[in-house]
Design a protein around this motif. Structure first.
Motif, PDB file in Angstrom:
ATOM      1  N   ALA A 224       0.830  -1.207   0.000  1.00 37.18           N
ATOM      2  CA  ALA A 224       0.000   0.000   0.000  1.00 37.18           C
ATOM      3  C   ALA A 224       0.866   1.258   0.000  1.00 37.18           C
ATOM      4  CB  ALA A 224      -0.941  -0.005   1.203  1.00 37.18           C
ATOM      5  N   VAL A 225       1.897   1.282   0.826  1.00 43.68           N
ATOM      6  CA  VAL A 225       2.764   2.461   0.930  1.00 43.68           C
ATOM      7  C   VAL A 225       3.520   2.688  -0.375  1.00 43.68           C
ATOM      8  CG1 VAL A 225       4.819   3.417   2.071  1.00 43.68           C
ATOM      9  CG2 VAL A 225       2.991   2.370   3.435  1.00 43.68           C
ATOM     10  N   LEU A 226       4.210   1.680  -0.862  1.00 43.90           N
ATOM     11  CA  LEU A 226       5.034   1.849  -2.060  1.00 43.90           C
ATOM     12  C   LEU A 226       4.188   2.135  -3.299  1.00 43.90           C
ATOM     13  CD1 LEU A 226       7.772  -0.881  -1.448  1.00 43.90           C
ATOM     14  CD2 LEU A 226       7.892   1.589  -1.010  1.00 43.90           C
ATOM     15  N   THR A 227       3.049   1.481  -3.425  1.00 36.59           N
ATOM     16  CA  THR A 227       2.157   1.726  -4.558  1.00 36.59           C
ATOM     17  C   THR A 227       1.647   3.161  -4.552  1.00 36.59           C
ATOM     18  OG1 THR A 227       1.466  -0.590  -4.657  1.00 36.59           O
ATOM     19  CG2 THR A 227      -0.020   1.020  -5.649  1.00 36.59           C
ATOM     20  N   THR A 228       1.221   3.622  -3.396  1.00 37.36           N
ATOM     21  CA  THR A 228       0.673   4.974  -3.287  1.00 37.36           C
ATOM     22  C   THR A 228       1.728   6.024  -3.587  1.00 37.36           C
ATOM     23  OG1 THR A 228      -0.945   4.201  -1.680  1.00 37.36           O
ATOM     24  CG2 THR A 228      -0.548   6.576  -1.760  1.00 37.36           C
ATOM     25  N   LEU A 229       2.923   5.846  -3.069  1.00 37.98           N
ATOM     26  CA  LEU A 229       3.985   6.825  -3.307  1.00 37.98           C
ATOM     27  C   LEU A 229       4.413   6.855  -4.769  1.00 37.98           C
ATOM     28  CD1 LEU A 229       6.214   6.326  -0.132  1.00 37.98           C
ATOM     29  CD2 LEU A 229       4.713   8.272  -0.648  1.00 37.98           C
ATOM     30  N   THR A 230       4.540   5.706  -5.407  1.00 37.17           N
ATOM     31  CA  THR A 230       5.033   5.684  -6.785  1.00 37.17           C
ATOM     32  C   THR A 230       3.956   6.047  -7.804  1.00 37.17           C
ATOM     33  OG1 THR A 230       4.696   3.289  -6.943  1.00 37.17           O
ATOM     34  CG2 THR A 230       6.893   4.057  -6.329  1.00 37.17           C
ATOM     35  N   GLN A 231       2.705   5.733  -7.524  1.00 32.68           N
ATOM     36  CA  GLN A 231       1.638   6.097  -8.460  1.00 32.68           C
ATOM     37  C   GLN A 231       1.193   7.544  -8.284  1.00 32.68           C
ATOM     38  OE1 GLN A 231      -1.509   3.198  -8.046  1.00 32.68           O
ATOM     39  NE2 GLN A 231      -0.385   1.688  -9.256  1.00 32.68           N
ATOM     40  N   GLY A 232       1.454   8.104  -7.122  1.00 33.78           N
ATOM     41  CA  GLY A 232       1.062   9.478  -6.845  1.00 33.78           C
ATOM     42  C   GLY A 232      -0.210   9.525  -6.020  1.00 33.78           C
ATOM     43  N   ALA A 233      -0.325  10.572  -5.205  1.00 39.69           N
ATOM     44  CA  ALA A 233      -1.465  10.680  -4.296  1.00 39.69           C
ATOM     45  C   ALA A 233      -1.818  12.130  -4.033  1.00 39.69           C
ATOM     46  CB  ALA A 233      -1.128   9.980  -2.972  1.00 39.69           C
ATOM     47  N   ALA A 234      -3.094  12.387  -3.916  1.00 34.38           N
ATOM     48  CA  ALA A 234      -3.567  13.710  -3.523  1.00 34.38           C
ATOM     49  C   ALA A 234      -3.285  13.893  -2.041  1.00 34.38           C
ATOM     50  CB  ALA A 234      -5.062  13.837  -3.800  1.00 34.38           C
ATOM     51  N   ILE A 235      -2.899  15.105  -1.665  1.00 32.07           N
ATOM     52  CA  ILE A 235      -2.512  15.387  -0.280  1.00 32.07           C
ATOM     53  C   ILE A 235      -3.580  16.205   0.421  1.00 32.07           C
ATOM     54  CG2 ILE A 235      -0.910  16.676   1.178  1.00 32.07           C
ATOM     55  CD1 ILE A 235       1.270  16.066  -0.719  1.00 32.07           C
ATOM     56  N   LYS A 236      -3.862  15.790   1.664  1.00 30.16           N
ATOM     57  CA  LYS A 236      -4.610  16.613   2.604  1.00 30.16           C
ATOM     58  C   LYS A 236      -3.698  16.762   3.814  1.00 30.16           C
ATOM     59  CE  LYS A 236      -9.245  15.193   1.303  1.00 30.16           C
ATOM     60  NZ  LYS A 236     -10.463  14.502   1.747  1.00 30.16           N
ATOM     61  N   HIS A 237      -3.554  17.977   4.295  1.00 25.72           N
ATOM     62  CA  HIS A 237      -2.592  18.239   5.371  1.00 25.72           C
ATOM     63  C   HIS A 237      -3.164  19.308   6.284  1.00 25.72           C
ATOM     64  CE1 HIS A 237       0.942  20.556   6.892  1.00 25.72           C
ATOM     65  NE2 HIS A 237       1.337  19.345   7.193  1.00 25.72           N
ATOM     66  N   ASP A 238      -3.131  19.053   7.595  1.00 27.58           N
ATOM     67  CA  ASP A 238      -3.635  20.062   8.534  1.00 27.58           C
ATOM     68  C   ASP A 238      -2.622  20.396   9.628  1.00 27.58           C
ATOM     69  OD1 ASP A 238      -3.677  18.055  10.430  1.00 27.58           O
ATOM     70  OD2 ASP A 238      -5.834  18.079  10.731  1.00 27.58           O
ATOM     71  N   GLY A 239      -1.369  20.120   9.381  1.00 26.38           N
ATOM     72  CA  GLY A 239      -0.332  20.426  10.358  1.00 26.38           C
ATOM     73  C   GLY A 239       0.130  19.200  11.121  1.00 26.38           C
ATOM     74  N   LYS A 240      -0.790  18.449  11.697  1.00 23.53           N
ATOM     75  CA  LYS A 240      -0.420  17.255  12.466  1.00 23.53           C
ATOM     76  C   LYS A 240      -0.896  15.965  11.803  1.00 23.53           C
ATOM     77  CE  LYS A 240      -0.075  19.529  16.872  1.00 23.53           C
ATOM     78  NZ  LYS A 240       1.111  19.254  17.593  1.00 23.53           N
ATOM     79  N   GLN A 241      -1.725  16.085  10.795  1.00 26.63           N
ATOM     80  CA  GLN A 241      -2.237  14.926  10.068  1.00 26.63           C
ATOM     81  C   GLN A 241      -1.902  15.091   8.591  1.00 26.63           C
ATOM     82  OE1 GLN A 241      -3.811  12.366  11.734  1.00 26.63           O
ATOM     83  NE2 GLN A 241      -3.526  13.520  13.612  1.00 26.63           N
ATOM     84  N   LEU A 242      -1.535  13.989   7.959  1.00 26.81           N
ATOM     85  CA  LEU A 242      -1.225  13.974   6.541  1.00 26.81           C
ATOM     86  C   LEU A 242      -1.964  12.802   5.930  1.00 26.81           C
ATOM     87  CD1 LEU A 242       0.508  14.902   4.073  1.00 26.81           C
ATOM     88  CD2 LEU A 242       2.266  13.315   4.887  1.00 26.81           C
ATOM     89  N   GLU A 243      -2.702  13.059   4.872  1.00 29.74           N
ATOM     90  CA  GLU A 243      -3.410  11.988   4.172  1.00 29.74           C
ATOM     91  C   GLU A 243      -2.936  11.973   2.732  1.00 29.74           C
ATOM     92  OE1 GLU A 243      -7.816  11.041   4.608  1.00 29.74           O
ATOM     93  OE2 GLU A 243      -7.714  11.958   2.602  1.00 29.74           O
ATOM     94  N   LEU A 244      -2.571  10.790   2.254  1.00 31.36           N
ATOM     95  CA  LEU A 244      -2.170  10.590   0.873  1.00 31.36           C
ATOM     96  C   LEU A 244      -3.211   9.680   0.233  1.00 31.36           C
ATOM     97  CD1 LEU A 244       1.667   9.919   1.330  1.00 31.36           C
ATOM     98  CD2 LEU A 244       0.526  12.088   0.831  1.00 31.36           C
TER      99      LEU A 244
END
Length: 136
Positions: free
Chosen positions: A100-120
């Motif tokens: 899941a991690v490697l696939t998401t990073l290499t295929q690309g992911a939309a980012i949501k970020h609020d300072g303490k939380q990061l969603e890919l």
């Protein structure tokens, strides 16, 4: 009067949309701990993480293998390429996290970020991270 409301609405929409852009400096020099994949909690003992450094270099622990490379950030989308990793065999449950991690990073992911939380959010997986610490 209608023109005032239209102008105010346009200003409000512009201000709101401008606040949604993630800038590189918001993500750099941080270490993020993986907490969930597709909303399901990840065992914290796994210690899967993502570090984003200077010039948008990235590295971390996907599952049982370490990865490293560089990433780009365009239009609130993170993509890592090229990405290299060690090649140790993983237990099946750990391999699922790693995939899941490697696939998401290499295929690309939309980012949501609020300072303490990061969603890919990628095509197959949504990775949820929590800020672990500040890198120096």
């Amino acid at each position: 009067m209608k023109a005032i409301f239209t102008a105010a609405g346009a200003l409000l929409l512009t201000a709101c949309s401008g606040g949604l852009d993630v800038v590189e400096s918001d993500l750099q020099h941080h270490r993020w701990q993986l907490t969930a994949i597709n909303g399901e909690a990840v065992d914290p003992e796994l210690k899967s993480d993502l570090e984003i450094g200077e010039h948008f270099t990235i590295n971390g622990l996907a599952g049982c293998n370490r990865f490293f490379g560089s990433a780009t950030l365009e239009l609130n989308r993170l993509k890592a390429e090229p990405l290299a990793s060690t090649q140790m065999a993983c237990l099946p449950a750990v391999q699922q996290v790693e995939t899941a991690v490697l696939t998401t990073l290499t295929q690309g992911a939309a980012i949501k970020h609020d300072g303490k939380q990061l969603e890919l959010a990628g095509e197959q997986y949504t990775l949820s991270y929590q800020l672990a610490d500040w890198m120096q």
